[in-house]
Motif scaffolding. Sequence first.
Motif, PDB file in Angstrom:
ATOM      1  N   GLU A 103       0.821  -1.219   0.000  1.00  0.00           N
ATOM      2  CA  GLU A 103       0.000   0.000   0.000  1.00  0.00           C
ATOM      3  C   GLU A 103       0.855   1.268   0.000  1.00  0.00           C
ATOM      4  OE1 GLU A 103      -3.141   0.100   2.944  1.00  0.00           O
ATOM      5  OE2 GLU A 103      -3.806  -1.871   2.206  1.00  0.00           O
ATOM      6  N   ALA A 104       1.874   1.293   0.867  1.00  0.00           N
ATOM      7  CA  ALA A 104       2.737   2.476   0.938  1.00  0.00           C
ATOM      8  C   ALA A 104       3.710   2.463  -0.236  1.00  0.00           C
ATOM      9  CB  ALA A 104       3.502   2.482   2.253  1.00  0.00           C
ATOM     10  N   PRO A 105       3.840   3.570  -0.976  1.00  0.00           N
ATOM     11  CA  PRO A 105       4.790   3.590  -2.098  1.00  0.00           C
ATOM     12  C   PRO A 105       6.232   3.479  -1.597  1.00  0.00           C
ATOM     13  CG  PRO A 105       3.900   5.800  -1.706  1.00  0.00           C
ATOM     14  CD  PRO A 105       3.184   4.870  -0.767  1.00  0.00           C
ATOM     15  N   GLY A 106       7.147   3.148  -2.507  1.00  0.00           N
ATOM     16  CA  GLY A 106       8.549   3.026  -2.126  1.00  0.00           C
ATOM     17  C   GLY A 106       9.155   4.379  -1.788  1.00  0.00           C
ATOM     18  N   ASP A 107      10.236   4.334  -1.028  1.00  0.00           N
ATOM     19  CA  ASP A 107      10.988   5.548  -0.696  1.00  0.00           C
ATOM     20  C   ASP A 107      11.619   6.083  -1.988  1.00  0.00           C
ATOM     21  OD1 ASP A 107      12.830   6.821   1.802  1.00  0.00           O
ATOM     22  OD2 ASP A 107      13.790   6.733  -0.174  1.00  0.00           O
ATOM     23  N   PRO A 108      11.335   7.351  -2.368  1.00  0.00           N
ATOM     24  CA  PRO A 108      11.781   7.846  -3.684  1.00  0.00           C
ATOM     25  C   PRO A 108      13.287   7.729  -3.910  1.00  0.00           C
ATOM     26  CG  PRO A 108      10.273   9.414  -2.652  1.00  0.00           C
ATOM     27  CD  PRO A 108      10.537   8.347  -1.636  1.00  0.00           C
ATOM     28  N   ALA A 109      14.098   8.034  -2.893  1.00  0.00           N
ATOM     29  CA  ALA A 109      15.558   7.978  -3.075  1.00  0.00           C
ATOM     30  C   ALA A 109      16.009   6.538  -3.311  1.00  0.00           C
ATOM     31  CB  ALA A 109      16.263   8.565  -1.851  1.00  0.00           C
ATOM     32  N   ILE A 110      15.416   5.613  -2.557  1.00  0.00           N
ATOM     33  CA  ILE A 110      15.806   4.195  -2.728  1.00  0.00           C
ATOM     34  C   ILE A 110      15.321   3.672  -4.077  1.00  0.00           C
ATOM     35  CG2 ILE A 110      15.717   1.862  -1.762  1.00  0.00           C
ATOM     36  CD1 ILE A 110      15.119   3.048   0.955  1.00  0.00           C
ATOM     37  N   MET A 111      14.108   4.096  -4.482  1.00  0.00           N
ATOM     38  CA  MET A 111      13.574   3.639  -5.777  1.00  0.00           C
ATOM     39  C   MET A 111      14.505   4.078  -6.911  1.00  0.00           C
ATOM     40  SD  MET A 111      10.911   1.844  -5.076  1.00  0.00           S
ATOM     41  CE  MET A 111       9.952   1.581  -6.572  1.00  0.00           C
ATOM     42  N   GLU A 112      15.042   5.273  -6.781  1.00  0.00           N
ATOM     43  CA  GLU A 112      15.952   5.781  -7.815  1.00  0.00           C
ATOM     44  C   GLU A 112      17.252   4.974  -7.854  1.00  0.00           C
ATOM     45  OE1 GLU A 112      17.751  10.113  -8.608  1.00  0.00           O
ATOM     46  OE2 GLU A 112      15.618  10.117  -8.051  1.00  0.00           O
ATOM     47  N   ARG A 113      17.799   4.738  -6.660  1.00  0.00           N
ATOM     48  CA  ARG A 113      19.041   3.932  -6.604  1.00  0.00           C
ATOM     49  C   ARG A 113      18.780   2.510  -7.102  1.00  0.00           C
ATOM     50  NH1 ARG A 113      19.769   6.138  -1.236  1.00  0.00           N
ATOM     51  NH2 ARG A 113      19.383   4.107  -0.301  1.00  0.00           N
ATOM     52  N   GLY A 114      17.641   1.945  -6.698  1.00  0.00           N
ATOM     53  CA  GLY A 114      17.298   0.569  -7.097  1.00  0.00           C
ATOM     54  C   GLY A 114      17.145   0.443  -8.604  1.00  0.00           C
ATOM     55  N   ALA A 115      16.500   1.454  -9.207  1.00  0.00           N
ATOM     56  CA  ALA A 115      16.299   1.412 -10.665  1.00  0.00           C
ATOM     57  C   ALA A 115      17.644   1.434 -11.384  1.00  0.00           C
ATOM     58  CB  ALA A 115      15.437   2.594 -11.104  1.00  0.00           C
ATOM     59  N   ALA A 116      18.569   2.258 -10.881  1.00  0.00           N
ATOM     60  CA  ALA A 116      19.900   2.343 -11.512  1.00  0.00           C
ATOM     61  C   ALA A 116      20.648   1.019 -11.362  1.00  0.00           C
ATOM     62  CB  ALA A 116      20.697   3.488 -10.879  1.00  0.00           C
ATOM     63  N   LEU A 117      20.564   0.424 -10.182  1.00  0.00           N
ATOM     64  CA  LEU A 117      21.241  -0.866  -9.967  1.00  0.00           C
ATOM     65  C   LEU A 117      20.637  -1.955 -10.863  1.00  0.00           C
ATOM     66  CD1 LEU A 117      21.525  -0.843  -6.064  1.00  0.00           C
ATOM     67  CD2 LEU A 117      23.447  -1.003  -7.659  1.00  0.00           C
ATOM     68  N   ALA A 118      19.303  -1.960 -10.950  1.00  0.00           N
ATOM     69  CA  ALA A 118      18.632  -2.977 -11.775  1.00  0.00           C
ATOM     70  C   ALA A 118      19.052  -2.827 -13.233  1.00  0.00           C
ATOM     71  CB  ALA A 118      17.116  -2.846 -11.642  1.00  0.00           C
ATOM     72  N   ARG A 119      19.213  -1.555 -13.672  1.00  0.00           N
ATOM     73  CA  ARG A 119      19.638  -1.300 -15.051  1.00  0.00           C
ATOM     74  C   ARG A 119      21.088  -1.769 -15.240  1.00  0.00           C
ATOM     75  NH1 ARG A 119      18.291   3.886 -15.026  1.00  0.00           N
ATOM     76  NH2 ARG A 119      20.398   4.479 -14.438  1.00  0.00           N
ATOM     77  N   ASP A 120      21.958  -1.360 -14.325  1.00  0.00           N
ATOM     78  CA  ASP A 120      23.386  -1.691 -14.465  1.00  0.00           C
ATOM     79  C   ASP A 120      23.645  -3.195 -14.381  1.00  0.00           C
ATOM     80  OD1 ASP A 120      23.743   0.981 -14.654  1.00  0.00           O
ATOM     81  OD2 ASP A 120      24.653   1.255 -12.656  1.00  0.00           O
TER      82      ASP A 120
END
Length: 192
Positions: A103-120
């Motif tokens: 229900e609660a959205p992800g933490d924006p800073a972590i979501m950004e870091r996670g997206a970059a890691l998933a891409r890399d």
Amino acid sequence: MTIRTILTAALLAVPQLASAQEGFEELRDQCIACHGETGQSETEETPSLGGLDDYYALISLVGFREGRRPSDIMADITADMSNNDLRAAAAWIQGLPDPEPPEAPGDPAIMERGAALARDHHCVQCHGAELRGGHQMPSIRNQREDYLLKALRDYKAERRLGDRAAMVEVVQELGEAELADLAHYVAHLPAE
Ligand code: HEC
Ligand code: HEC
């Protein structure tokens, strides 16, 4: 093809007996107690089964029963299950709906870091564009965060090797903080 892939293909190829699903029905209440009725788990460090392909489910169940994939709980559960029971369980899992995002959205800073890691680290190359897996590849989208982190740590510590050890290789370059960012990101991906 590994031996495990061949054995699993052989298991899936045998037509299901009508009685297989019946025998499994009694066991299913136990599965639901931990994994949730609709395939969405509310149990700590216990995966949601919704969204998993029957092939991956069967590989995992055989792995637990034969001791190739470590889990005391799942080893006990599968110890007395026949091949037919495992096939019936995999068919049940295949029919469960995908898990919902928290229900609660992800933490924006972590979501950004996670997206970059998933891409890399090319998660989508194997797990698919939406991380929903397929065939031998597990869906990880909206899986429980604590379970995702546990799974990533298990690969890192080589407690869990998986088929062809692909994940062991993926996590070798990742530190603990990065594993936590990835788990948070994958768990909180928004519904499309
Ligand atoms: C007492 C709780 C419990 C019960 C009962 C239980 N499970 Fe599990 N199951 C777990 C846990 C904990 C794990 C995670 C193991 C790990 O850490 O790798 C798991 C993992 C799994 C997985 C692997 C999922 C993945 O994402 O890799 C499958 C498939 C599965 N269980 C199916 C079943 C089925 C089918 C039943 C009923 C016959 C069942 N489980 C009963 C606790 C339970
Ligand atoms: C080279 C292919 C490949 C890449 C790249 C890859 N994975 Fe995987 N992943 C797999 C395979 C194959 C499995 C199933 C292994 C097994 O049977 O244990 C898996 C399993 C997992 C699991 C366990 C799922 C469960 O239900 O137990 C998680 C979590 C996971 N991957 C996360 C990731 C993340 C996050 C990334 C990107 C950082 C990633 N993977 C990149 C192939 C890959």
